[in-house]
Design an enzyme around this catalytic site. Structure first.
Site, PDB file in Angstrom:
ATOM      1  N   LYS A  11       8.139  -1.993   4.977  1.00 26.89           N
ATOM      2  CA  LYS A  11       6.357  -2.911   4.581  1.00 26.89           C
ATOM      3  C   LYS A  11       5.841  -1.834   6.194  1.00 26.89           C
ATOM      4  O   LYS A  11       6.356  -0.890   6.518  1.00 26.89           O
ATOM      5  CB  LYS A  11       5.925  -3.956   4.683  1.00 26.89           C
ATOM      6  CG  LYS A  11       6.696  -4.616   3.151  1.00 26.89           C
ATOM      7  CD  LYS A  11       5.979  -5.682   2.771  1.00 26.89           C
ATOM      8  CE  LYS A  11       6.805  -5.982   1.051  1.00 26.89           C
ATOM      9  NZ  LYS A  11       5.981  -7.294   0.729  1.00 26.89           N
ATOM     10  N   HIS A  96       3.640  -0.326  -5.567  1.00 24.24           N
ATOM     11  CA  HIS A  96       3.866  -1.768  -5.212  1.00 24.24           C
ATOM     12  C   HIS A  96       2.226  -2.143  -5.517  1.00 24.24           C
ATOM     13  O   HIS A  96       1.367  -2.274  -5.539  1.00 24.24           O
ATOM     14  CB  HIS A  96       4.504  -1.949  -3.836  1.00 24.24           C
ATOM     15  CG  HIS A  96       4.679  -2.690  -3.001  1.00 24.24           C
ATOM     16  ND1 HIS A  96       3.964  -4.016  -2.691  1.00 24.24           N
ATOM     17  CD2 HIS A  96       5.680  -3.187  -3.006  1.00 24.24           C
ATOM     18  CE1 HIS A  96       5.155  -5.412  -2.252  1.00 24.24           C
ATOM     19  NE2 HIS A  96       5.839  -4.696  -2.386  1.00 24.24           N
ATOM     20  N   GLU A  98       1.059  -4.482  -2.969  1.00 23.78           N
ATOM     21  CA  GLU A  98       0.593  -4.377  -2.158  1.00 23.78           C
ATOM     22  C   GLU A  98      -0.601  -3.368  -2.337  1.00 23.78           C
ATOM     23  O   GLU A  98      -1.552  -3.070  -1.635  1.00 23.78           O
ATOM     24  CB  GLU A  98       1.321  -4.551  -1.120  1.00 23.78           C
ATOM     25  CG  GLU A  98       1.656  -6.283  -1.079  1.00 23.78           C
ATOM     26  CD  GLU A  98       2.826  -6.544  -0.397  1.00 23.78           C
ATOM     27  OE1 GLU A  98       3.586  -5.389   0.537  1.00 23.78           O
ATOM     28  OE2 GLU A  98       3.178  -7.104  -0.408  1.00 23.78           O
ATOM     29  N   GLU A 166       8.744  -6.844  -9.308  1.00 22.92           N
ATOM     30  CA  GLU A 166       8.098  -8.065  -8.410  1.00 22.92           C
ATOM     31  C   GLU A 166       7.182  -8.785  -8.691  1.00 22.92           C
ATOM     32  O   GLU A 166       6.358  -8.288  -8.637  1.00 22.92           O
ATOM     33  CB  GLU A 166       8.316  -6.818  -7.094  1.00 22.92           C
ATOM     34  CG  GLU A 166       9.039  -6.183  -6.802  1.00 22.92           C
ATOM     35  CD  GLU A 166       8.572  -5.589  -5.652  1.00 22.92           C
ATOM     36  OE1 GLU A 166       9.558  -6.223  -4.631  1.00 22.92           O
ATOM     37  OE2 GLU A 166       7.618  -5.542  -4.797  1.00 22.92           O
ATOM     38  N   SER A 212      11.406 -12.186  -2.601  1.00 25.66           N
ATOM     39  CA  SER A 212      11.615 -13.451  -1.999  1.00 25.66           C
ATOM     40  C   SER A 212      13.111 -13.125  -2.079  1.00 25.66           C
ATOM     41  O   SER A 212      13.899 -14.254  -2.490  1.00 25.66           O
ATOM     42  CB  SER A 212      11.127 -14.436  -2.658  1.00 25.66           C
ATOM     43  OG  SER A 212      10.094 -14.894  -1.802  1.00 25.66           O
TER      44      SER A 212
HETATM   45  P1  13P Z   1       9.099 -10.388   0.458  1.00 25.79           P
HETATM   46  O1  13P Z   1      11.131  -9.803  -0.016  1.00 25.79           O
HETATM   47  O2  13P Z   1       9.011 -10.165   1.551  1.00 25.79           O
HETATM   48  O3  13P Z   1       9.614 -11.255  -0.608  1.00 25.79           O
HETATM   49  O4  13P Z   1       9.071  -8.942  -0.562  1.00 25.79           O
HETATM   50  C1  13P Z   1       9.399  -8.649  -1.724  1.00 25.79           C
HETATM   51  C2  13P Z   1       8.930  -7.228  -1.504  1.00 25.79           C
HETATM   52  O5  13P Z   1       7.857  -6.958  -1.795  1.00 25.79           O
HETATM   53  C3  13P Z   1       9.454  -5.460  -1.723  1.00 25.79           C
HETATM   54  O6  13P Z   1       8.851  -4.309  -2.296  1.00 25.79           O
END
Ligand code: 13P
Length: 249
Positions: A11, A96, A98, A166, A212
């Protein structure tokens, strides 16, 4: 039959100093592990070129975190799949949550980005996942099925596309769905892929779980029949943690 893939998504984290984690990872990713598990790291775009050069000979795949749907043009701040490829990336994460949230990306946008990736010979890691409200409303399966149908390029092969499930509410929260819920969604994704791309592609396509994933829970999640690896955020930033997840796969 499906070789697991453990992918790290850094990220918006990481500077030149973080390349040391990649070096540690490369040193620990032994021939024995390489034969059993594929490993990818998607650092921020600023590090892709140097990370890809450093990863030569280690077996680690370097990937991008997003790409534009076009090859080039007046799109300030964006990167094309062609540029990622030119920098040494072999894969790119698209859709993703986000990106879907922060940049209002739709399934159609994600599909166009995935198509652009495939056109450049990059593997597209297509992300899908429901929000907490959607899960509580009993809509997780239908939401994810619709995203898969509309985000994955038509006619794609299992070599070109990886799906990452996810759940939005599990990302960075320490929360994970139950093992039964993960199994249910992954089985549903495989069914949707079978209808969209055929049984053979569906049987071969890798479906990762993300949200997670940590050394402590990786083994149980990765043992599920339809879970073919993990997309890891926070726990991919430190080579030692990430390595434990790779070993669990
Ligand atoms: P985390 O493993 O920090 O929860 O993030 C997952 C993720 O969004 C991977 O693309």
């Amino acid at each position: 039959m499906r070789k697991p893939l453990v992918a790290g998504n850094w990220k918006m984290n990481g500077t030149k100093a973080s390349l040391n984690e990649l070096k540690l990872l490369g040193d620990a990713y032994s021939a024995g592990l390489r034969a059993k598990v594929d490993v990818m790291v998607a650092p921020p775009a600023t590090l892709i070129f140097v990370a890809a050069a450093g990863a030569v000979g280690t077996g680690i795949i370097i990937g991008g975190q997003d790409c534009h749907a076009k090859v080039s043009g007046a799109h300030t701040g964006d990167l094309s799949a062609a540029m990622l490829f030119d920098s040494g990336a072999k894969a790119v994460i698209v859709g993703h949550s986000e990106r879907r949230t922060d940049h209002a990306e739709t399934d159609a946008d994600v599909k166009a980005k995935a198509e652009a990736a495939l056109a450049q010979g990059l593997t597209a890691i297509v992300c899908v996942g429901e929000t907490r409200a959607q899960r509580e409303a009993g809509k997780a399966l239908s939401v994810v099925a619709k995203q898969v149908k509309a985000s994955v390029p038509d006619g794609a092969s299992a070599d070109e596309v990886v799906i990452a499930y996810e759940p939005v509410w599990a990302i960075g929260t320490g929360l994970t769905p139950t093992i039964a819920d993960i199994a249910e969604v992954h089985a549903e994704i495989r069914k949707v892929i079978a209808r969209k791309l055929g049984k053979e592609a569906s049987a071969k396509m890798r479906i990762l779980y993300g949200g997670s994933v940590k050394p402590e829970n990786a083994k149980e999640i990765l043992a599920l029949e339809d879970v073919d690896g993990a997309l890891v955020g926070g726990a991919s930033l430190k080579a030692a943690d990430f390595l434990k997840i790779i070993e669990a796969a």
